[in-house]
Design a protein around this motif. Structure first.
Motif, PDB file in Angstrom:
ATOM      1  N   VAL A 115       4.909  11.741   3.082  1.00 33.88           N
ATOM      2  CA  VAL A 115       5.081  12.927   2.195  1.00 33.88           C
ATOM      3  C   VAL A 115       6.073  13.959   2.649  1.00 33.88           C
ATOM      4  CG1 VAL A 115       3.478  14.882   1.278  1.00 33.88           C
ATOM      5  CG2 VAL A 115       2.724  12.478   1.097  1.00 33.88           C
ATOM      6  N   ALA A 116       5.914  14.233   3.767  1.00 32.69           N
ATOM      7  CA  ALA A 116       6.851  15.155   4.155  1.00 32.69           C
ATOM      8  C   ALA A 116       8.320  14.978   4.355  1.00 32.69           C
ATOM      9  CB  ALA A 116       6.619  15.646   5.840  1.00 32.69           C
TER      10      ALA A 116
ATOM     11  N   VAL B 184      -1.961  -3.042  15.430  1.00 39.75           N
ATOM     12  CA  VAL B 184      -3.302  -3.177  15.170  1.00 39.75           C
ATOM     13  C   VAL B 184      -3.579  -3.770  14.167  1.00 39.75           C
ATOM     14  CG1 VAL B 184      -3.725  -1.184  16.914  1.00 39.75           C
ATOM     15  CG2 VAL B 184      -3.713  -0.954  14.421  1.00 39.75           C
ATOM     16  N   GLY B 185      -2.584  -3.587  13.054  1.00 44.49           N
ATOM     17  CA  GLY B 185      -3.018  -4.429  11.791  1.00 44.49           C
ATOM     18  C   GLY B 185      -2.795  -3.495  10.544  1.00 44.49           C
ATOM     19  N   ILE B 186      -1.870  -3.786   9.297  1.00 39.18           N
ATOM     20  CA  ILE B 186      -1.538  -2.798   8.543  1.00 39.18           C
ATOM     21  C   ILE B 186      -2.125  -3.339   7.400  1.00 39.18           C
ATOM     22  CG2 ILE B 186       0.114  -1.804   6.854  1.00 39.18           C
ATOM     23  CD1 ILE B 186       2.023  -1.915   8.913  1.00 39.18           C
ATOM     24  N   ARG B 187      -3.359  -2.319   6.641  1.00 34.58           N
ATOM     25  CA  ARG B 187      -3.854  -2.688   5.420  1.00 34.58           C
ATOM     26  C   ARG B 187      -3.029  -2.636   4.247  1.00 34.58           C
ATOM     27  NH1 ARG B 187      -8.869   0.329   3.989  1.00 34.58           N
ATOM     28  NH2 ARG B 187      -7.647   2.224   4.574  1.00 34.58           N
ATOM     29  N   TRP B 188      -3.267  -3.846   3.235  1.00 32.39           N
ATOM     30  CA  TRP B 188      -2.315  -3.629   2.152  1.00 32.39           C
ATOM     31  C   TRP B 188      -2.040  -2.378   1.581  1.00 32.39           C
ATOM     32  CZ3 TRP B 188      -3.927  -2.722  -2.761  1.00 32.39           C
ATOM     33  CH2 TRP B 188      -5.298  -2.855  -3.119  1.00 32.39           C
ATOM     34  N   GLN B 189      -3.227  -1.634   1.412  1.00 36.85           N
ATOM     35  CA  GLN B 189      -3.141  -0.373   0.946  1.00 36.85           C
ATOM     36  C   GLN B 189      -2.009   0.681   1.282  1.00 36.85           C
ATOM     37  OE1 GLN B 189      -5.870  -1.922   2.139  1.00 36.85           O
ATOM     38  NE2 GLN B 189      -7.722  -1.587   0.940  1.00 36.85           N
ATOM     39  N   LEU B 190      -1.793   0.545   2.633  1.00 40.57           N
ATOM     40  CA  LEU B 190      -0.633   1.304   3.050  1.00 40.57           C
ATOM     41  C   LEU B 190       0.861   0.788   2.631  1.00 40.57           C
ATOM     42  CD1 LEU B 190      -0.900   4.015   4.762  1.00 40.57           C
ATOM     43  CD2 LEU B 190      -0.068   2.788   6.742  1.00 40.57           C
ATOM     44  N   LEU B 191       0.876  -0.205   2.390  1.00 42.71           N
ATOM     45  CA  LEU B 191       2.177  -0.645   2.192  1.00 42.71           C
ATOM     46  C   LEU B 191       3.012  -0.003   0.997  1.00 42.71           C
ATOM     47  CD1 LEU B 191       1.755  -4.719   2.290  1.00 42.71           C
ATOM     48  CD2 LEU B 191       2.507  -3.328   3.800  1.00 42.71           C
ATOM     49  N   PRO B 192       2.572   0.511  -0.180  1.00 42.80           N
ATOM     50  CA  PRO B 192       3.335   1.343  -0.792  1.00 42.80           C
ATOM     51  C   PRO B 192       3.923   2.575  -0.346  1.00 42.80           C
ATOM     52  CG  PRO B 192       1.217   0.466  -2.144  1.00 42.80           C
ATOM     53  CD  PRO B 192       1.031  -0.005  -0.542  1.00 42.80           C
ATOM     54  N   VAL B 193       3.057   3.156   0.735  1.00 41.05           N
ATOM     55  CA  VAL B 193       3.209   4.411   1.390  1.00 41.05           C
ATOM     56  C   VAL B 193       4.444   4.164   2.180  1.00 41.05           C
ATOM     57  CG1 VAL B 193       2.554   6.256   3.285  1.00 41.05           C
ATOM     58  CG2 VAL B 193       0.714   5.142   1.568  1.00 41.05           C
ATOM     59  N   LEU B 194       4.671   2.743   2.941  1.00 41.66           N
ATOM     60  CA  LEU B 194       5.560   2.520   3.904  1.00 41.66           C
ATOM     61  C   LEU B 194       6.946   2.120   3.159  1.00 41.66           C
ATOM     62  CD1 LEU B 194       3.726   0.459   6.526  1.00 41.66           C
ATOM     63  CD2 LEU B 194       4.371   2.858   6.558  1.00 41.66           C
TER      64      LEU B 194
ATOM     65  N   CYS C  78       9.550   7.718  -5.204  1.00 44.46           N
ATOM     66  CA  CYS C  78       8.936   7.717  -3.917  1.00 44.46           C
ATOM     67  C   CYS C  78       7.737   8.385  -3.912  1.00 44.46           C
ATOM     68  CB  CYS C  78       9.884   8.289  -2.873  1.00 44.46           C
ATOM     69  SG  CYS C  78      11.592   7.335  -2.788  1.00 44.46           S
ATOM     70  N   ALA C  79       7.689   9.562  -4.322  1.00 47.53           N
ATOM     71  CA  ALA C  79       6.106  10.074  -4.444  1.00 47.53           C
ATOM     72  C   ALA C  79       5.036   9.143  -5.058  1.00 47.53           C
ATOM     73  CB  ALA C  79       6.258  11.375  -4.924  1.00 47.53           C
TER      74      ALA C  79
ATOM     75  N   ALA D  55       1.686   7.767  -3.463  1.00 45.00           N
ATOM     76  CA  ALA D  55       0.518   8.141  -4.037  1.00 45.00           C
ATOM     77  C   ALA D  55      -0.336   6.752  -4.216  1.00 45.00           C
ATOM     78  CB  ALA D  55       0.658   8.935  -4.967  1.00 45.00           C
ATOM     79  N   MET D  56       0.223   5.736  -4.427  1.00 45.23           N
ATOM     80  CA  MET D  56      -0.313   4.504  -4.566  1.00 45.23           C
ATOM     81  C   MET D  56      -1.256   4.321  -3.539  1.00 45.23           C
ATOM     82  SD  MET D  56       2.282   2.374  -6.531  1.00 45.23           S
ATOM     83  CE  MET D  56       1.363   0.648  -6.489  1.00 45.23           C
ATOM     84  N   GLY D  57      -0.902   4.334  -2.342  1.00 45.71           N
ATOM     85  CA  GLY D  57      -1.558   4.211  -0.922  1.00 45.71           C
ATOM     86  C   GLY D  57      -2.918   4.830  -1.079  1.00 45.71           C
ATOM     87  N   PRO D  58      -3.021   6.047  -0.929  1.00 45.42           N
ATOM     88  CA  PRO D  58      -4.477   6.641  -1.063  1.00 45.42           C
ATOM     89  C   PRO D  58      -5.402   6.143  -2.114  1.00 45.42           C
ATOM     90  CG  PRO D  58      -2.877   8.391  -1.269  1.00 45.42           C
ATOM     91  CD  PRO D  58      -2.129   7.205  -0.804  1.00 45.42           C
ATOM     92  N   VAL D  59      -4.622   6.269  -3.279  1.00 48.52           N
ATOM     93  CA  VAL D  59      -5.462   5.690  -4.533  1.00 48.52           C
ATOM     94  C   VAL D  59      -6.064   4.185  -4.247  1.00 48.52           C
ATOM     95  CG1 VAL D  59      -5.431   4.915  -6.807  1.00 48.52           C
ATOM     96  CG2 VAL D  59      -4.322   7.196  -6.029  1.00 48.52           C
ATOM     97  N   ALA D  60      -5.128   3.182  -3.722  1.00 46.45           N
ATOM     98  CA  ALA D  60      -5.740   1.985  -3.397  1.00 46.45           C
ATOM     99  C   ALA D  60      -6.808   1.746  -2.225  1.00 46.45           C
ATOM    100  CB  ALA D  60      -4.468   1.190  -3.106  1.00 46.45           C
TER     101      ALA D  60
END
Length: 484
Positions: free
Chosen positions: A22-23, A56-66, A104-105, A109-114
């Motif tokens: 976000v920053a 340690v393992g990335i959850r799929w929910q974080l992939l849009p963030v990355l 990009c925003a 945002a899709m990350g925390p929603v997922a």
């Protein structure tokens, strides 16, 4: 995976990565003097967090963030690199940069929603006086051949999970894995459950990472108190752990809960020798044929429930060396179940007088409605809508009405079929799937109504059960049949 923060559905590392992404997006729109500092700070937070998550393992929910961060990162770093090399810094016009920043925003945002829609479940802290222990046993019935195989030497085997009142464990004691004894078993079961309902397994890949509130093999609570027994049969394709939050709440109030896997009916049952038995029960699409099959499967489940009670009685008598020997009150036993498991509980109660009470968690009563129930019964149902099977309430009313004991039907406003299991803790909060009570209220209401009934009929708690139950929803009371 780092422990998920309740309410946010994300771990601290995931939150740091999110804040860094976000920053990076926001930095483009800050005053010129602040942009370099914010960009550097964002990168210093994002890159290490993403690196550790990659290990340690990335959850799929974080992939849009990355992905969003990866897209914006070159544009954020370019001005800094140009400045360090002495080259003139170039920035796109705001009306050119705005669509890219917005895209990009949106990705970020899709990350925390997922993560909110498909979280790692966080189990509620049990409210009773006891801590909760758990362990898994496997029992084979020497008198019943396995009806799902052709091998006459294959005897019916069930896997049972016990939750019981326990002594307090030391701080930091490892809590039990959800869905299985090991992470491998949990993932096997999770994949099978997802496949049974047509979901891609990755959508719920956080579920087998969860840990419950119970401690494996925790010492049994002291004091010599005997614990009433509650047997549980899961829904169609369901597994022994599907009502863990409910079971832990009951155990914290002094009950021994024994939940069954039904091989060839449960989505996946992992046996002690490592074999996995997958479900073979399936709907045919023909209503009459399916009703006949459901009645047959219900009968198998009812026999499983009776067999497990027999083994618990032997355990209490000391037929095997066990910490629970002498601690089970086999004279106060309830049989319960969800969906088709509720139908099995009703059948088991009709056939076996050792059961003193029965609870049906939104289960259509398959099979015969005779002989009449002789035990007090509680049927919890979802909110009745025009989409509800029109046969459901008449059939349930018939089953409860033909009783020689007082029975209750409690319809919980805002409940759906999956409100009565752990699905509310990790499935998207879609009203048609999990109801509208929410992740906190759903387990509280279901366990609260269950305990109100069990305390009244198994522990002779004073007061009017009807008055207490009516606090949870719309109650109908079925009085005993005269002359029954």
């Amino acid at each position: 995976m780092t422990e998920i923060i309740e309410g946010l559905s994300m771990s601290p590392l995931e939150i740091l990565a999110l804040l860094g992404a976000v920053a990076l997006v926001v930095a483009r729109w800050l005053p010129p003097a602040a942009r370099p500092r914010v960009t550097i700070a964002a990168g210093a937070v994002l890159v290490p967090s993403a690196t550790v998550l990659g290990v340690v393992g990335i959850r799929w929910q974080l992939l849009p963030v990355l992905v969003g961060a990866a897209v914006v990162l070159p544009f954020a770093l370019a001005p800094l690199l140009r400045r360090r090399t002495g080259r003139r810094s170039w920035r796109a016009r705001w009306w050119l940069a705005l669509p890219g920043s917005a895209a990009c925003a949106g990705l970020i945002a899709m990350g925390p929603v997922a993560a909110w829609a498909f979280p790692v479940p966080v189990f509620p802290e049990p409210s009773g006086d006891f801590a909760v222990g758990t362990r898994v046993v496997q029992w084979t019935d020497p008198l019943r051949p396995e009806g799902f195989t052709a091998d006459p030497n294959d005897l019916r085997t069930v896997v049972v999970q016990l939750w019981y009142p326990a002594q307090r464990s030391p701080a930091g004691a490892q809590r039990a894995q959800y869905l299985g004894r090991t992470e491998h078993e949990a993932r096997t079961v999770s994949d099978a459950l997802a496949g049974a309902v047509g979901l891609p397994g990755f959508l719920v890949d956080g579920v087998p990472e969860a840990h419950t509130r119970a401690v494996v093999d925790a010492p049994v609570a002291g004091g010599g108190e005997r614990f009433p027994i509650v047997l549980f049969s899961p829904g169609s394709g369901g597994v022994r752990t599907q009502n863990t939050a409910w079971a832990e709440e009951l155990a914290s109030h002094g009950y021994l809960v024994a939940a069954l896997d039904h091989p060839y009916d449960s989505a996946a049952v992992v046996l002690a020798d490592g074999r996995t038995i997958h479900a073979e029960t399936a709907s045919t699409g023909d209503r009459d044929r399916d009703e006949t099959l459901a009645a047959d499967w219900t009968a198998v489940r009812a026999a499983d429930l009776g067999f497990v009670l027999t083994r618990l009685e032997g355990l209490d008598r000391g037929e095997t060396v066990d910490p629970l020997t002498g601690r089970l009150d086999t004279g106060r036993v309830a049989v319960t179940g969800h969906s088709i498991g509720g139908a099995a509980a009703l059948q088991a109660a009709r056939q076996d007088r050792r059961f003193d009470a029965v609870i049906d968690l939104d289960g259509y009563p398959h099979g015969p409605t005779s002989p009449a129930l002789r035990q007090p019964a509680l049927a919890l149902t979802q909110a009745i809508t025009p989409a509800t099977d029109p046969r459901y309430l008449p059939r349930l009313t018939e089953a409860l009405g033909q009783s020689t004991a007082t029975s209750y039907r409690l319809t919980i406003p805002g409940a759906a079929h999956l409100t009565f299991m752990d699905g509310t803790l990790y499935l998207p909060p879609v009203p048609s799937i999990v109801g509208t009570l929410g992740r906190t209220e759903s387990p509280r209401v279901v366990a609260g109504a269950t305990l109100t009934f069990l305390d009244a009929v198994l522990r002779d708690q004073p007061g009017d059960p009807a008055r207490s139950l009516s606090a949870f929803g719309d109650l109908s009371v079925h009085h005993p049949v005269v002359g029954g």
